[in-house]
Enzyme design. Structure first.
Site, PDB file in Angstrom:
ATOM      1  N   HIS A  77     -10.868  -4.288   9.670  1.00 15.74           N
ATOM      2  CA  HIS A  77     -11.380  -4.173   8.295  1.00 15.74           C
ATOM      3  C   HIS A  77     -12.615  -3.295   8.154  1.00 15.74           C
ATOM      4  CE1 HIS A  77      -8.585  -7.389   7.576  1.00 15.74           C
ATOM      5  NE2 HIS A  77      -8.931  -7.512   6.334  1.00 15.74           N
TER       6      HIS A  77
ATOM      7  N   GLU B  26       0.811  -1.226   0.000  1.00 18.87           N
ATOM      8  CA  GLU B  26       0.000   0.000   0.000  1.00 18.87           C
ATOM      9  C   GLU B  26       0.840   1.270   0.000  1.00 18.87           C
ATOM     10  OE1 GLU B  26      -0.812  -2.637   1.790  1.00 18.87           O
ATOM     11  OE2 GLU B  26      -2.873  -3.122   1.219  1.00 18.87           O
TER      12      GLU B  26
HETATM   13  C1  LIG Z   1      -2.393  -4.522   4.439  1.00 17.58           C
HETATM   14  C2  LIG Z   1      -3.413  -5.405   3.806  1.00 17.58           C
HETATM   15  N1  LIG Z   1      -3.690  -5.282   2.490  1.00 17.58           N
HETATM   16  C3  LIG Z   1      -4.618  -6.045   1.896  1.00 17.58           C
HETATM   17  C4  LIG Z   1      -5.333  -6.982   2.610  1.00 17.58           C
HETATM   18  C5  LIG Z   1      -6.400  -7.841   1.926  1.00 17.58           C
HETATM   19  N2  LIG Z   1      -5.913  -9.233   1.836  1.00 17.58           N
HETATM   20  C6  LIG Z   1      -6.202 -10.121   2.823  1.00 17.58           C
HETATM   21  S1  LIG Z   1      -5.418 -11.589   2.545  1.00 17.58           S
HETATM   22  C7  LIG Z   1      -4.729 -11.064   1.119  1.00 17.58           C
HETATM   23  C8  LIG Z   1      -3.854 -12.013   0.331  1.00 17.58           C
HETATM   24  C9  LIG Z   1      -2.701 -12.530   1.138  1.00 17.58           C
HETATM   25  O1  LIG Z   1      -2.221 -13.723   0.583  1.00 17.58           O
HETATM   26  P1  LIG Z   1      -1.057 -14.519   1.276  1.00 17.58           P
HETATM   27  O2  LIG Z   1      -0.186 -13.576   2.042  1.00 17.58           O
HETATM   28  O3  LIG Z   1      -0.375 -15.348   0.232  1.00 17.58           O
HETATM   29  O4  LIG Z   1      -1.747 -15.450   2.354  1.00 17.58           O
HETATM   30  P2  LIG Z   1      -2.795 -16.629   2.051  1.00 17.58           P
HETATM   31  O5  LIG Z   1      -4.151 -15.986   2.028  1.00 17.58           O
HETATM   32  O6  LIG Z   1      -2.443 -17.231   0.713  1.00 17.58           O
HETATM   33  O7  LIG Z   1      -2.664 -17.608   3.174  1.00 17.58           O
HETATM   34  C10 LIG Z   1      -5.092  -9.742   0.861  1.00 17.58           C
HETATM   35  C11 LIG Z   1      -4.672  -8.963  -0.329  1.00 17.58           C
HETATM   36  C12 LIG Z   1      -5.040  -7.077   3.998  1.00 17.58           C
HETATM   37  N3  LIG Z   1      -5.720  -7.931   4.785  1.00 17.58           N
HETATM   38  N4  LIG Z   1      -4.066  -6.299   4.554  1.00 17.58           N
END
Ligand SMILES: Cc1ncc(C[n+]2csc(CCOP(=O)(O)OP(=O)(O)O)c2C)c(N)n1
Ligand SMILES: Cc1ncc(C[n+]2csc(CCOP(=O)(O)OP(=O)(O)O)c2C)c(N)n1
Ligand SMILES: [Mg+2]
Ligand SMILES: [Mg+2]
Lengths: 352, 323, 352, 323
Positions: free
Chosen positions: D126, D55
């Site tokens: 959130h 971000e």
């Molecule tokens: C700072 C932030 N940006 C965006 C999000 C929205 N978001 C939640 S999970 C995610 C993807 C993360 O994927 P990963 O780190 O690979 O973990 P996984 O879900 O695959 O276990 C996103 C973009 C968030 N929770 N926090």
């Protein structure tokens, strides 16, 4: 990108920055001795994790659970191998939001986890936290977290505290492949390396950050290659194979404990469900890919072995599953009995 | 004020081995604003930790230390840089107690200078008064002292507090001298205080703006106007008692604040006065604040951008015109 | 830490991640042909930068300049080599707060820079910005910045804009060794690599982040080793030697322009003054260390060569210096004549 | 509301090739909140750019694009995540125009959903309503629409604006249907508007709280109370005209806000009313806001934490009791 990790772990095996013999291959791992009792226990745990999510998603669809639900299904060998290698009397876990499996493995009562998911007063966080926000100091589980990468610096502080308090424990921090794109990951590894923090940073690379595949969000497809800039050992581990995760975890945690230094581990695995419960993964990945990963399903690999070795029969495995499900159903019912939080709870726990 | 803050840190570090400091250049360099002066030499590198330029993450480290029972005091070289750490502050430091249903607490202090000072010419990115960003966040305690005595007692209390505390040090007062009480005392973190008694108009400030209010009160005295000065001391929680009590007497108030006026701390305080003190007010509350612009560099513009004693005096007189 | 870069550049020469022959050594660089006119011009520029800071610090002590003052003295060969290799009709610079040298080299009028430092209406930013905040769109200089690492993502956007607008230019982003500790550096390199952004990220490693020496703030002493995780070429350059910086800059910028890919450059140099004007560097570094670096002073290296090669005599060099100083004094006086900004300027330029 | 926002983006992208979108999962994934739905297919990967979870830096990329003359529209999947980008927002996006003495401008839009919605159970990290963090910052324009019509016209205006605009999308209204005007119209970014005419009490909201005010007005009607509803629409700059005009008539006001009450946007609006509208107010302004706690998960607590129509009706009646 052709170099993208494939299920059969065609990627070159992880190499350790400190030159240590940190290689982990399926074969190498298979040589790692796990006795029948342990293997049976591990299978039971994997079944527990898998069935917990099945029931959880069912109750979500039944309307008892709201908001977010991130299933751990498919990643069981990661948690089972790594969490069992910890001594949670002294060690600590800092997790991200895909946390149900790790909570179960750290010994938290499924009833209280379900109760939290149902938003009940008997939930882990009195119903105030929800799926991503459960903490159990008794079990040394210091929380899921809803912010990608948000726990990485916290885990660095937890490791530093153990060092400052001259305790023997280490900290293990779980996060996803998407977290490597957050600056705080890099800041934290630099701090941990400078300060000799006994924290193991475990990236659960399940190939996707939400709907974005590895090669679309990561400039290098091998995440170990993105963590080499900090002078700490790094390693890639096969996350489908519980022998591999166990062998790597025991060796790595021993090293972190002994040398009081951080370590970066990339565990290659796959999430079966969508990112969250509403997500349809086939919108961004192929059935072929899913099938290929399912061919190396962690429960299947272990069950097959137990059957081959005549440690358990297919019937016994089915019985075990039925038994686990029955136990979980009891927990679900118990959890449902919990009251909703008292209205005055709204303003409690904000500050003292 | 830095002597008092330094003394508070030293005393608490001597008292409690769990107290550890983190921040940029607070070690051998001795701290940019002298607050940590001598502490590295006295307590060593394990308790006075220099950090790289990684604000988000060393605030997170503080959170991790705190939930494990340490007592981290994390310095922002300037509070402006906490903009880098807002996620850790809002989503972790402030919320872990609640999200854990009270199972964990975060006994941590985040401190540093805010506002246009001590020295002039800080310019747009180094002299902001961002108090309200913290004050708005449930789960935090947010305090700001206005003199050496309060600074020491409030910082010691903040370090002993089991809640996360954002301790806003008034930059303009950082180099203000004045002898320091060497006693081991703590002050409440949730109580406003009358700093100067008066009858006709109530001047309200916090942190650095209290000094302006006190000077204005002296100037008004000369013009035969008796002003009472209220130091809010805590922005979260707000203690409206003394201000409302004073207004019950004076029926007039001037809110003084270094922050940008719109949505600054003064907005909440004025709205509280205008609602809870509605029947006591004879005239509208006046507001004197920082001008709504990034802090300009030119000496004349920088002066114009800050709230001034003259503006306060004028505003006080406006409240007295309409009777 | 023994592996800490020493003045004589004892560190192994930079290796390029993409395997290209990116090595830069003094000898190699000396083979790089720069004709007499160019060298004389470069000397003049270096003298300009050095003397500008001398006068600036003098005026600070005279009270005409307030707040922050970050001297570029000692780093002249970096700016001269790199900025001259740009074509500022199409290329852009995004800088950090140690920006006087780069502004002069991008063709900004010293008078207007002095005027800004004096807080006058005829200053680059109408007197509102100050030392760290000057911008000259005409000269394609897109600002200093007061936030460590704050310009790195902005420069990534500038490079991306050039690509989206299908222009030929590239962007060069300058920052210090301390900026590698900020998460945004790592986030930005990942973005730049994924998006093929034509930005050259130039870390001016002057061995200190304020009072903190490299090995105390960086987990690896070679900063190129901290930028390898993004699949972009990296390289270490001798920042004391203008042949080395010129050769590297021309080759690297050509590559960035041609391939439309980012590049990471670590330039090794040293700041002579304290971090800011009030800082006493001997509180955290040794006289020996300072002396060693002064032995490879960039102006000295170039002057010596010009004298050896009989391109200029010592007397001529002195004359040149005197001439530059005289010109600068005129600028200082002119700048002093500027009015302070009109009071209504306070509220102008906040929004339209 | 997402259809209107989607239409605005599509129209502006068709109109102006400089308009580019950046954000997480806005590409092939089609956007988590449907606002960017179909745009990747239509405009391709160079104009609809998926970003990694970075971000701070992709907001900075937006700033870089903007000063180079592009028209970036940067999405925060949830506005909560902008806490990671606060340095870029406060110190770059908002200040470059001023710090450059007006030589550069940052024509950029930062947008995303805020507050507890569309779906329930967003929990503490959130579903925050952080509007005031942006509204406090000079150099930004901060707006929030309350219906489909305004959403489209204001977003189009924001994209065409040469100032940086923070466009706060009311999460609770994201999935609210309602036909959308397919005309190419823009609306002012600095004008409040009366959304429902009434005589006895003024209900003031912005974004999602306007819907609560309108429902409250209908309920009050049934009880024979005529309430006027003012939609502030812009938080920075504030257009106090319509609210003050309404209060001149009703002499009563209720400020309604999803944000935490202390130091929330309502604080500034109430303080402006209480000073500029002082002589028109017959009773104190009432405030109905989000409760001052991290957003709890349990259904009953989450409901309690939000401002409710019942609370607004009750507050309106309180203003009518004392005459
Ligand atoms: C700072 C932030 N940006 C965006 C999000 C929205 N978001 C939640 S999970 C995610 C993807 C993360 O994927 P990963 O780190 O690979 O973990 P996984 O879900 O695959 O276990 C996103 C973009 C968030 N929770 N926090
Ligand atoms: C985010 C942030 N944190 C801290 C500071 C204070 N600060 C200004 S410069 C500096 C050191 C940076 O050193 P380096 O990046 O090596 O650049 P150099 O001064 O050596 O050119 C620090 C800590 C800042 N300006 N911004
Ligand atoms: Mg993932
Ligand atoms: Mg440096």
């Amino acid at each position: 990108m052709s170099s993208r990790p494939q299920p059969k772990l065609s990627t070159p095996v992880g190499k350790s920055a400190d030159g240590g013999a940190a290689a982990t291959t399926l074969s190498a791992a298979r040589r790692f001795p796990l006795d029948a009792t342990t293997l049976k226990n591990y299978l039971r745990q994997m079944v527990l994790l898998r069935e917990f999510e099945r029931l959880g998603e069912r109750e979500f669809k039944n309307g008892l659970i709201r908001g977010y639900y991130h299933s751990y299904a498919g990643q069981e060998a990661v948690g089972v191998g790594l969490v069992n290698a910890l001594d949670l009397h002294q060690d600590y876990i800092v997790d991200h939001y895909r946390d149900h499996g790790h909570m179960l493995l750290s010994g938290m009562d499924p009833m209280r986890i379900f109760a939290e998911l149902f938003g009940r007063a008997n939930g882990v966080s009195k119903g105030k936290g929800g799926s991503m926000h459960m903490y159990s100091p008794e079990n040394h589980f210091l929380g899921g977290d809803g912010i990608v990468g948000g726990g990485i610096s916290v885990a660095t502080g937890v490791g530093l505290a153990l060092k400052q308090q001259q305790r023997d424990g280490i900290c293990v921090c779980f996060f996803g492949d998407g977290a490597l794109d957050t600056g705080t990951f890099h800041e934290s590894l630099n701090l941990a390396s400078l300060w000799h923090v006994p924290t193991a940073y475990v990236c659960i690379n399940n190939m996707y950050s939400m709907g974005t595949s590895l090669e679309r969000h990561s400039s290098l497809p091998r995440l170990v290659d993105r963590a080499v800039g900090y002078g700490i050992p790094t390693e890639q581990v096969d996350g489908q194979d519980v022998w591999a995760t166990t062998e790597a975890a025991e060796r790595i945690f021993r090293k972190v404990r002994k040398e009081q230094r951080p370590y970066f581990v990339e565990v290659l695995t796959y999430r079966y469900q969508g990112h969250g419960i509403h997500d349809k993964p086939l919108n961004y990945r192929s059935l072929e890919e899913e099938t290929a990963w399912h061919a190396r399903d962690p429960l299947k690999l272990l069950s097959d072995h137990l059957v081959e070795e005549k440690i358990l029969s297919l019937a016994q495995i089915e019985a075990l599953r039925a038994e686990v499900v029955a136990e979980l159903e009891v927990k679900v019912e118990e959890a449902k009995q919990g009251p909703e939080p008292a209205p005055e709870e709204l303003m409690h726990d904000v500050t003292l | 004020m830095h002597e008092a803050l330094n003394m508070a840190l030293r005393e608490e570090m001597e008292r409690d081995p769990r107290v550890v400091l983190l921040g940029e250049e607070i070690g051998p360099y001795n701290g940019v604003h002298y607050v940590t002066r001598g502490l590295f030499a006295e307590f060593g590198k394990d308790r006075v930790m220099d950090t790289p330029i990684s604000e988000e993450s060393f605030v997170g480290v503080g959170v991790g230390l705190a939930i494990m029972g340490q007592r981290p005091v994390v310095e922002m070289m300037r509070m402006d840089f906490s903009l880098r750490a807002m996620d850790q502050i809002y989503n972790h430091m402030a919320k872990i107690r609640y999200m854990s249903g009270g199972r964990l607490s975060v006994p941590m202090v985040l401190r540093g200078p805010e506002g246009p000072g001590p020295n002039p010419g800080l310019t747009a990115q180094h002299g902001q008064q961002l108090s309200v960003l913290f004050a708005h966040c449930p789960g935090l305690r947010v305090v700001s002292p206005s003199n050496q005595y309060d600074a020491k007692g409030m910082l010691k209390a903040a370090i002993r507090c089991d809640d996360p505390v954002v301790f806003l040090e008034p930059g303009p007062l950082n180099n203000k001298q004045g002898e320091v009480d060497d006693g081991d005392y703590v002050l409440p973190l949730d109580q406003a205080e009358i700093k100067h008694a008066g009858e006709q108009v109530t001047l309200i400030g916090y942190g650095a703006s209290v000094a302006l209010c006190l000077q204005a009160a002296r100037d008004l005295e000369r013009d035969g106007v008796s002003a009472e000065v209220v130091d809010m001391r805590s922005l979260r929680p707000l203690d409206m008692g003394p201000a409302l009590g004073s207004i019950r007497k004076t029926n007039r108030a001037v809110m003084v604040d270094y922050a940008w006026q719109s949505y600054g701390p003064g907005a909440e305080i004025v709205s509280r006065i205008a609602t809870e003190g509605f029947w006591d007010l004879e005239v509208p509350v006046q507001r004197v604040s920082g001008k709504e612009t990034p802090l300009p560099y030119a000496a004349n513009l920088e002066e114009l951008s800050k709230p001034s004693v003259e503006e306060i005096v004028a505003a006080a007189k406006v409240t007295l015109q309409r009777q």
